[in-house]
Scaffold this active site. Structure first.
Site, short mmCIF file in Angstrom:
data_model
loop_
_atom_site.label_atom_id
_atom_site.label_comp_id
_atom_site.label_asym_id
_atom_site.label_seq_id
_atom_site.Cartn_x
_atom_site.Cartn_y
_atom_site.Cartn_z
N GLU A 1 -5.91 -13.92 10.96
CA GLU A 1 -5.19 -14.53 12.07
C GLU A 1 -5.84 -15.83 12.55
O GLU A 1 -5.47 -16.35 13.60
CB GLU A 1 -5.05 -13.54 13.22
CG GLU A 1 -4.14 -12.36 12.86
CD GLU A 1 -3.83 -11.46 14.04
OE1 GLU A 1 -4.26 -11.79 15.17
OE2 GLU A 1 -3.15 -10.43 13.84
N HIS B 1 0.81 -1.22 0.00
CA HIS B 1 0.00 0.00 0.00
C HIS B 1 0.84 1.28 0.00
O HIS B 1 0.32 2.36 -0.23
CB HIS B 1 -0.98 0.03 1.18
CG HIS B 1 -0.33 0.18 2.52
ND1 HIS B 1 0.26 -0.87 3.19
CD2 HIS B 1 -0.20 1.26 3.32
CE1 HIS B 1 0.73 -0.46 4.34
NE2 HIS B 1 0.47 0.84 4.46
N ASP C 1 -3.24 -1.72 -2.67
CA ASP C 1 -4.45 -1.22 -2.01
C ASP C 1 -5.11 -0.13 -2.87
O ASP C 1 -4.44 0.77 -3.36
CB ASP C 1 -4.05 -0.65 -0.64
CG ASP C 1 -5.23 -0.33 0.27
OD1 ASP C 1 -6.35 -0.16 -0.25
OD2 ASP C 1 -5.01 -0.27 1.48
N LYS D 1 9.49 -6.67 10.34
CA LYS D 1 9.30 -5.72 9.30
C LYS D 1 10.58 -4.95 9.05
O LYS D 1 11.33 -4.66 9.98
CB LYS D 1 8.10 -4.90 9.69
CG LYS D 1 7.80 -3.75 9.94
CD LYS D 1 6.57 -3.03 10.37
CE LYS D 1 5.26 -3.62 10.63
NZ LYS D 1 4.23 -3.45 9.63
N ARG E 1 -13.36 -12.47 18.88
CA ARG E 1 -13.11 -12.13 17.48
C ARG E 1 -13.97 -12.96 16.52
O ARG E 1 -14.25 -12.51 15.41
CB ARG E 1 -11.63 -12.35 17.15
CG ARG E 1 -10.67 -11.46 17.92
CD ARG E 1 -9.26 -11.70 17.45
NE ARG E 1 -8.30 -10.77 18.06
CZ ARG E 1 -7.04 -10.61 17.67
NH1 ARG E 1 -6.59 -11.34 16.64
NH2 ARG E 1 -6.25 -9.76 18.27
N LYS F 1 -9.14 -14.28 22.82
CA LYS F 1 -9.43 -13.92 21.43
C LYS F 1 -10.74 -14.50 20.91
O LYS F 1 -11.09 -14.28 19.75
CB LYS F 1 -8.28 -14.37 20.53
CG LYS F 1 -6.97 -13.62 20.72
CD LYS F 1 -5.92 -14.05 19.70
CE LYS F 1 -4.64 -13.25 19.86
NZ LYS F 1 -3.62 -13.67 18.85
#
Length: 430
Positions: A322, A132, A157, A404, A256, A253
């Site tokens: 995820e 993006h 994107d 990253k 979710r 979680k």
């Protein structure tokens, strides 16, 4: 007539010097098919040298990769200097202009334009790349993983800046095996469109070629830790299996996947509506967005009725990337899958797909609790943006990729890693 021929020959020789004589002669004598090991001595033009580098070349990459304190300190000081960071930035317009002549662009950027081994040629890979911003990051990633036998789908994107889209389109236009996704979406992170972006590339890649063996998905801030040959050998060693995080969904979680969500003004929000249980009583597993899976797994994602029903069910969940791939990995009958039993749980550390340093799992070198040493760069949303000081440890790991990296934050980390990988790739030929 003889003088005329000799004059033409001298002109040709001068031209080959300008354009890279080794490259020109390799193209002239290389057969159209197959791999010839006699090319090895002609690969000098593919080496990355200081002449190819920008301001980063002042660093001693060899010393950095060996963890030498003085070299790491110099790299750290440079990366916090605004003038240095500004000097290494390449604007989007550069790529738009540079790709006007694709041949010169690929030559000057030293792309690998033929397979480096028969083993690699016989084991093509398929990549999905969701981007993006940060065209410079993307182009350096593409160059690092590019091989002509592989195939690459690029999803930009729909919200990306016009210059980003134009630059990436220009880059992809230079390669017959790199293409833009047929249907781009407006990505909303933690929501369904992030998965849809990969799904669209999966379908395009599956339909574009029947030859590739494994699928790997990336984002624009990933970078490989292995050469293409090492990646191929790692995947061959899976013997048809997949490698991705897939483990029990933590209790904290559960919300979710039990409460419906919707996208409002580009952001995901709770609706308060309780969801129905997943189809076919499928157990929902926890994982992440990045996977290494065989072609059969992708076929199941696109065709298996159980998975198609799961996909529909997952569209109003939170952060479906995820859990979706992790859940599919445990469905019986999916090629390369494993049983849903907790005995088969795989963490992100054990999977080879992606190394990510989460801030809450970091610790000092001597810590017995920490999953990995402290980040030597900076953090964005609790994820380490790697610095040069992370490279030595990182290259000791079994992961194929890491996230990253950011050339705007620490260009030296990317520069030294790409030089290391190219040097290793060429050394593998001997």
């Amino acid at each position: 007539m003889m003088l005329l021929k000799r004059g033409r020959l001298l002109l040709l020789l001068k031209l080959t010097v300008v354009l890279g004589s080794v490259w020109m002669f390799s193209l002239l004598i290389r057969p159209k098919t197959g791999w010839d090991p006699t090319y090895i001595f002609r690969y000098g033009w593919l080496e990355y040298t200081d002449a190819d580098g920008g301001p980063e070349k002042v660093c001693n990459c060899s010393a950095i990769l060996q963890g030498e304190r003085e070299a790491l300190l110099q790299a750290k000081l440079l990366t916090i200097t605004k003038a240095f960071r500004k000097s290494v930035h390449i604007p989007d317009e550069y790529y738009i202009n540079a790709t006007q002549d694709c041949r010169i662009f690929k030559l000057s950027r030293k792309y690998l334009l033929f397979p480096l081994s028969q083993e690699e040629e016989d084991f093509p890979l398929a990549y999905s790349m969701v981007v993006h911003h940060k065209v410079q990051n993307f182009e350096r990633l593409l160059r690092a993983i590019y091989a002509p036998q592989n195939i690459y789908c690029i999803h930009v994107d729909k919200k990306a800046a016009a210059s980003v889209l134009s630059a990436i389109k220009a880059i992809t236009s230079c390669f017959p095996n790199v293409f833009m996704v047929s249907k781009a979406v407006s990505v909303v992170y933690s929501a369904w469109p992030r998965v849809q972006a990969d799904l669209n590339c999966m379908a395009d890649l599956y339909n574009a070629s029947t030859k590739w063996k494994y699928f790997i998905n990336l984002c624009g801030q990933d970078f490989p830790l292995k050469t293409n040959l090492e990646i191929v050998r790692a995947l061959r060693s899976l013997k048809g299996g997949n490698s991705l995080e897939s483990e029990k969904l933590p209790g904290e979680k559960r919300w979710r996947v039990t409460v419906a969500h919707e996208i409002v003004d580009g952001k995901i929000q709770l609706t308060g509506k309780v969801k129905q249980p997943p189809p076919f009583n499928l157990p929902i597993l926890s994982g992440n967005a990045y996977i290494v899976v065989n072609r059969g797994y992708i076929h199941s994602v696109l065709k298996d009725n159980r998975i198609l029903a799961l996909i529909e069910w997952a569209k109003d969940t939170y952060s479906p990337d995820e859990f979706l791939w992790a859940t599919i990995q445990r469905i019986p009958g999916v090629p390369g899958s494993t049983r849903p039993s907790p005995k088969y749980d795989i963490t992100d550390i054990n999977a080879i797909a992606r190394m990510v340093k989460w801030q809450w799992h970091e610790g000092s070198q001597g810590s017995l609790e920490a999953a990995y040493p402290e980040c030597q760069g900076s953090h964005v949303r609790a994820i380490c943006v790697y610095g040069a000081g992370d490279l030595q440890w990182m290259l000791e790991q079994h992961h194929l990729f890491a996230n990253k990296f950011d050339t705007d934050t620490d260009p030296i980390a990317v520069y030294c890693l790409e030089r290391y990988l190219r040097e290793k790739a060429l050394a593998e030929l001997h």
